[in-house]
Design a protein around this motif. Structure first.
Motif, PDB file in Angstrom:
ATOM      1  N   ALA A 137       0.805  -1.218   0.000  1.00  0.00           N
ATOM      2  CA  ALA A 137       0.000   0.000   0.000  1.00  0.00           C
ATOM      3  C   ALA A 137       0.842   1.274   0.000  1.00  0.00           C
ATOM      4  N   GLY A 138       2.165   1.151   0.003  1.00  0.00           N
ATOM      5  CA  GLY A 138       3.021   2.331  -0.037  1.00  0.00           C
ATOM      6  C   GLY A 138       3.417   2.867   1.317  1.00  0.00           C
ATOM      7  N   ILE A 139       2.651   2.600   2.339  1.00  0.00           N
ATOM      8  CA  ILE A 139       2.971   2.911   3.719  1.00  0.00           C
ATOM      9  C   ILE A 139       2.498   1.716   4.525  1.00  0.00           C
ATOM     10  N   TYR A 173      -3.037   7.575  -3.759  1.00  0.00           N
ATOM     11  CA  TYR A 173      -2.696   8.197  -5.033  1.00  0.00           C
ATOM     12  C   TYR A 173      -2.928   7.208  -6.163  1.00  0.00           C
ATOM     13  N   SER A 174      -3.344   7.720  -7.319  1.00  0.00           N
ATOM     14  CA  SER A 174      -3.564   6.896  -8.499  1.00  0.00           C
ATOM     15  C   SER A 174      -2.947   7.551  -9.723  1.00  0.00           C
ATOM     16  N   GLY A 231      -4.548  21.619  -9.023  1.00  0.00           N
ATOM     17  CA  GLY A 231      -3.463  20.646  -9.056  1.00  0.00           C
ATOM     18  C   GLY A 231      -3.870  19.202  -9.219  1.00  0.00           C
ATOM     19  N   GLY A 232      -5.174  18.915  -9.183  1.00  0.00           N
ATOM     20  CA  GLY A 232      -5.558  17.513  -9.312  1.00  0.00           C
ATOM     21  C   GLY A 232      -7.050  17.266  -9.300  1.00  0.00           C
ATOM     22  N   SER A 233      -7.379  15.989  -9.149  1.00  0.00           N
ATOM     23  CA  SER A 233      -8.767  15.523  -9.046  1.00  0.00           C
ATOM     24  C   SER A 233      -8.795  14.396  -8.029  1.00  0.00           C
ATOM     25  N   ARG A 234      -9.966  14.155  -7.447  1.00  0.00           N
ATOM     26  CA  ARG A 234     -10.098  13.022  -6.522  1.00  0.00           C
ATOM     27  C   ARG A 234     -11.543  12.593  -6.399  1.00  0.00           C
ATOM     28  N   LEU A 285     -12.301   6.593   2.542  1.00  0.00           N
ATOM     29  CA  LEU A 285     -10.985   6.970   2.054  1.00  0.00           C
ATOM     30  C   LEU A 285     -11.179   7.807   0.799  1.00  0.00           C
ATOM     31  N   ALA A 286     -10.083   8.369   0.278  1.00  0.00           N
ATOM     32  CA  ALA A 286     -10.149   9.117  -0.980  1.00  0.00           C
ATOM     33  C   ALA A 286      -9.017   8.646  -1.872  1.00  0.00           C
TER      34      ALA A 286
END
Length: 119
Positions: free
Chosen positions: A45-47, A70-71, A97-100, A111-112
């Protein structure tokens, strides 16, 4: 660089351990190391993190801290969440800066998932 005062571990309450393990495996390919019937460490999971089936007073929630993943491909990730049985609680939206989007897992942890804007 020191790890002092860095985020180190995320733990999700898991009243239904089997459902959460299946969901996160199917949606994101995560795997687990079981430490008895009520705890599973998350791998991939990265962490570092875990699913806690004996969380006591801590309950799944959309009222507290928000864990954000993150995706590289937000739309594919949203489809994977839906296909794995997650509920989209907030459709994809943009921000500087992004989308979610936000989602609830089968135990109702919210979660997001976000991605950077490519321009």
């Amino acid at each position: 660089m020191s790890d002092h005062h860095h985020f180190n571990y995320i733990e999700l309450p898991a009243p239904d351990m089997a459902a959460l393990k299946a969901f996160y495996t199917n949606a994101f390919g995560w795997s687990y190391v079981d430490y008895g019937p009520t705890y599973a460490a998350i791998e991939g999971a990265g962490i570092e993190g875990g699913l806690d089936g004996d969380a006591g007073e801590r309950k799944p929630s959309n009222q507290g801290a928000l864990v954000v993943l993150y995706s590289d491909d937000l739309e594919s990730s949203e489809q994977a969440v839906r296909a794995a049985g997650g509920q989209i609680t907030r459709e994809i939206f943009g921000f500087p800066g992004g989308s979610r989007f936000h989602f609830a897992d089968p135990c109702n942890n919210e979660l997001a998932m976000w991605t950077k804007t490519t321009e």
